[in-house]
Every structure is written in C-alpha cells, then in structure tokens.
Design a protein around this motif. Sequence first.
Motif, PDB file in Angstrom:
ATOM      1  N   ARG A 142      55.607  -5.425  65.154  1.00  0.00           N
ATOM      2  CA  ARG A 142      56.080  -4.630  64.573  1.00  0.00           C
ATOM      3  C   ARG A 142      57.701  -5.390  64.356  1.00  0.00           C
ATOM      4  NH1 ARG A 142      55.631   1.171  67.587  1.00  0.00           N
ATOM      5  NH2 ARG A 142      53.920   1.949  66.482  1.00  0.00           N
ATOM      6  N   ALA A 145      57.324  -7.681  61.556  1.00  0.00           N
ATOM      7  CA  ALA A 145      57.615  -6.889  60.061  1.00  0.00           C
ATOM      8  C   ALA A 145      58.861  -6.677  59.872  1.00  0.00           C
ATOM      9  CB  ALA A 145      56.426  -5.810  60.181  1.00  0.00           C
ATOM     10  N   VAL A 150      56.136  -7.519  56.249  1.00  0.00           N
ATOM     11  CA  VAL A 150      54.812  -7.264  56.862  1.00  0.00           C
ATOM     12  C   VAL A 150      53.935  -8.619  56.403  1.00  0.00           C
ATOM     13  CG1 VAL A 150      54.190  -6.220  54.707  1.00  0.00           C
ATOM     14  CG2 VAL A 150      53.144  -5.493  56.754  1.00  0.00           C
ATOM     15  N   ASP A 151      54.216  -9.301  55.380  1.00  0.00           N
ATOM     16  CA  ASP A 151      53.364 -10.597  55.098  1.00  0.00           C
ATOM     17  C   ASP A 151      53.468 -11.492  56.237  1.00  0.00           C
ATOM     18  OD1 ASP A 151      52.768  -9.229  52.599  1.00  0.00           O
ATOM     19  OD2 ASP A 151      53.986 -10.694  51.493  1.00  0.00           O
ATOM     20  N   VAL A 153      52.875 -10.648  59.582  1.00  0.00           N
ATOM     21  CA  VAL A 153      52.378 -10.168  60.827  1.00  0.00           C
ATOM     22  C   VAL A 153      51.099 -10.752  61.134  1.00  0.00           C
ATOM     23  CG1 VAL A 153      53.508  -8.003  60.740  1.00  0.00           C
ATOM     24  CG2 VAL A 153      51.193  -8.153  59.702  1.00  0.00           C
ATOM     25  N   TYR A 154      50.093 -11.157  60.109  1.00  0.00           N
ATOM     26  CA  TYR A 154      48.820 -11.658  60.484  1.00  0.00           C
ATOM     27  C   TYR A 154      49.080 -13.216  61.169  1.00  0.00           C
ATOM     28  CZ  TYR A 154      44.033 -10.760  60.958  1.00  0.00           C
ATOM     29  OH  TYR A 154      42.786 -10.474  61.288  1.00  0.00           O
ATOM     30  N   THR A 179      47.076 -12.186  55.056  1.00  0.00           N
ATOM     31  CA  THR A 179      48.048 -11.740  54.911  1.00  0.00           C
ATOM     32  C   THR A 179      48.338 -10.474  54.207  1.00  0.00           C
ATOM     33  OG1 THR A 179      49.133 -14.065  54.871  1.00  0.00           O
ATOM     34  CG2 THR A 179      50.478 -12.338  53.621  1.00  0.00           C
ATOM     35  N   GLY A 182      48.247  -7.301  56.334  1.00  0.00           N
ATOM     36  CA  GLY A 182      49.117  -6.847  57.449  1.00  0.00           C
ATOM     37  C   GLY A 182      49.353  -5.398  57.635  1.00  0.00           C
ATOM     38  N   PRO A 183      49.470  -4.444  56.631  1.00  0.00           N
ATOM     39  CA  PRO A 183      49.691  -3.204  57.040  1.00  0.00           C
ATOM     40  C   PRO A 183      48.528  -2.444  57.530  1.00  0.00           C
ATOM     41  CG  PRO A 183      50.300  -3.698  54.381  1.00  0.00           C
ATOM     42  CD  PRO A 183      49.664  -5.093  55.019  1.00  0.00           C
ATOM     43  N   LEU A 186      48.615  -3.766  61.280  1.00  0.00           N
ATOM     44  CA  LEU A 186      49.693  -2.835  61.958  1.00  0.00           C
ATOM     45  C   LEU A 186      49.191  -1.299  62.328  1.00  0.00           C
ATOM     46  CD1 LEU A 186      53.145  -3.923  60.235  1.00  0.00           C
ATOM     47  CD2 LEU A 186      52.271  -4.317  62.391  1.00  0.00           C
TER      48      LEU A 186
END
Length: 267
Positions: A142, A145, A150-151, A153-154, A179, A182-183, A186
């Motif tokens: 979080r 992000a 958010v791109d 996070v992975y 990538t 990501g959403p 999360l």
Amino acid sequence: MAVPEAEANGIRLYYEEHGEGAPIACIHGGGSTALMWADAFDELAQLGRVIAYDRRGCTRSERPEPYETSVAEQAGDAAALLDALDATPAVVIARSYGGAVAVEFAMRDPERVRALALLEGDALGLSAAGLEWTRGIRDRLREVAARDGVDRVYEALIDEVMGEGVWDAFPDDVRGVLTANGPALLAELDYVDEEMPGPDAFASIEVPVLLVAASDSPQPQREMTEAMAEALPSSRTAIVTGGHLIDPATPEVVAFVEEVLEARPHA
C-alpha cells in the motif's frame, strides 16, 4: 486448445483447456495469471483435462471498478466455472493465495473437489507468523502504491517474497502482465482482514492433499505449510528446491495427480 470466456458467479472469466479426461483445475496465485503456468500445461494435459483460468480481476478476466474481492468470492467463481464446464469433481492445483481459494472451495463444496495439490498455499488462520508476515506485505505494498504508483506493487512483492533481482530476470511480457495486475493484487491482499478458517475447518477436508514447500522461501511461508500438514487429516508434504513460484508440473505433483486418478476412477 480452446480459449473462450464464461460467465460464472456474475463475472466474465477467461479460461482455457488442455487435454482430455478427468478434470484438473489450476488456480494461480495473488494478482497473477494462468499465463504463469503455461510451461506446465503440456505435461499436466497428459494426465487429464486441464482447466486454467485467470481469476476475477486478473489479466484477461473481468475486473469491476472499483475492485474489491474476497477468498469466498474467488472460491465461488471456481465452483461456478467448473460447474459451467461440467468439470467436477476436479483435482485442484493451486499456488499461494490461490491455495487459500482452493481450500475454501474444498470446505464449501467438498463434492466438487477430488484432491488438492497446494503449492505453498496460504493458511493465515493456522499461523500467526504467516498472518503477521502477509499483513506486513499488504501494508508495505500500500505504501509503495501511494508513493510510487500501483504499477510498482508487483515488483515490490517479488522483491519481498523471492529476493531482489528476481523481478528483473522475468521476461518483459511477464513483467508487463503482472504490473497491470497491481490493482488486483492490492484488492486480494485485503483478505488479511477476513475471518480465516482454523484447524477445525481444515480438519473437515477429507480428500487427499499434497502440500509442496520450496527450500528457499521465507520462513513464514514454510510455517503455513507445516501448520496445514498438522491440520489436514489426509495430507503429505514434499519439499522442492527453489523459491515460491513452484512448478505446477513438478514431479511430486505429477506423481500425486497420477495416484489420485488411478485410485479413484470416474466415468
């Protein structure tokens, strides 16, 4: 090979099939995709009818906006998809968060599950260390992000679970797919706040279970596998070399599926 979509549990799911015979369902891990399992399909298809799909919110399947989900919802998707394809009871092979989905599926729909092969499946209700570790990952992702977008996070997840440098070794197309998920990742990690099945719920699973752990994975991941081994009455454990992304067609899994299908033939 068929590459259609199906409406299941109120969502549009991408799926594909390989081989013929007894159904073998593949459930991928957190924010991932069936594309990550492609190298295993030829070998698994020699055993039966392999059905792989992108879970709700991931890659080629529908992602509602705003996106929220739960393990129970994901298990409902699996049940609805396999029902739509007339593919039960199935041997279910699942990785990581997908393992939590598979366990929920087996608990709520035992008649639809023939056996489970869990590749470092999550079991947060059995391990305080596993829950704390996973909640920490959720909170750090979080932060990533919010700070970097958010791109990122992975990539941060792979660094956390498999070590720095592993992400850069992935092919460009794989990194691109993950990538974009990501959403979904999360949203799925919010399951750390859900009510988790405990030992009694796991003990209700009577089908054969293979638990596969990797030698180089973080200790909390190993502890969750060990806790499942204690709680599941018909389980065995295999340790394979490498990290968290265990090959779904590793010899231990192939031998287990062969044994299950030979022991309990179905028309």
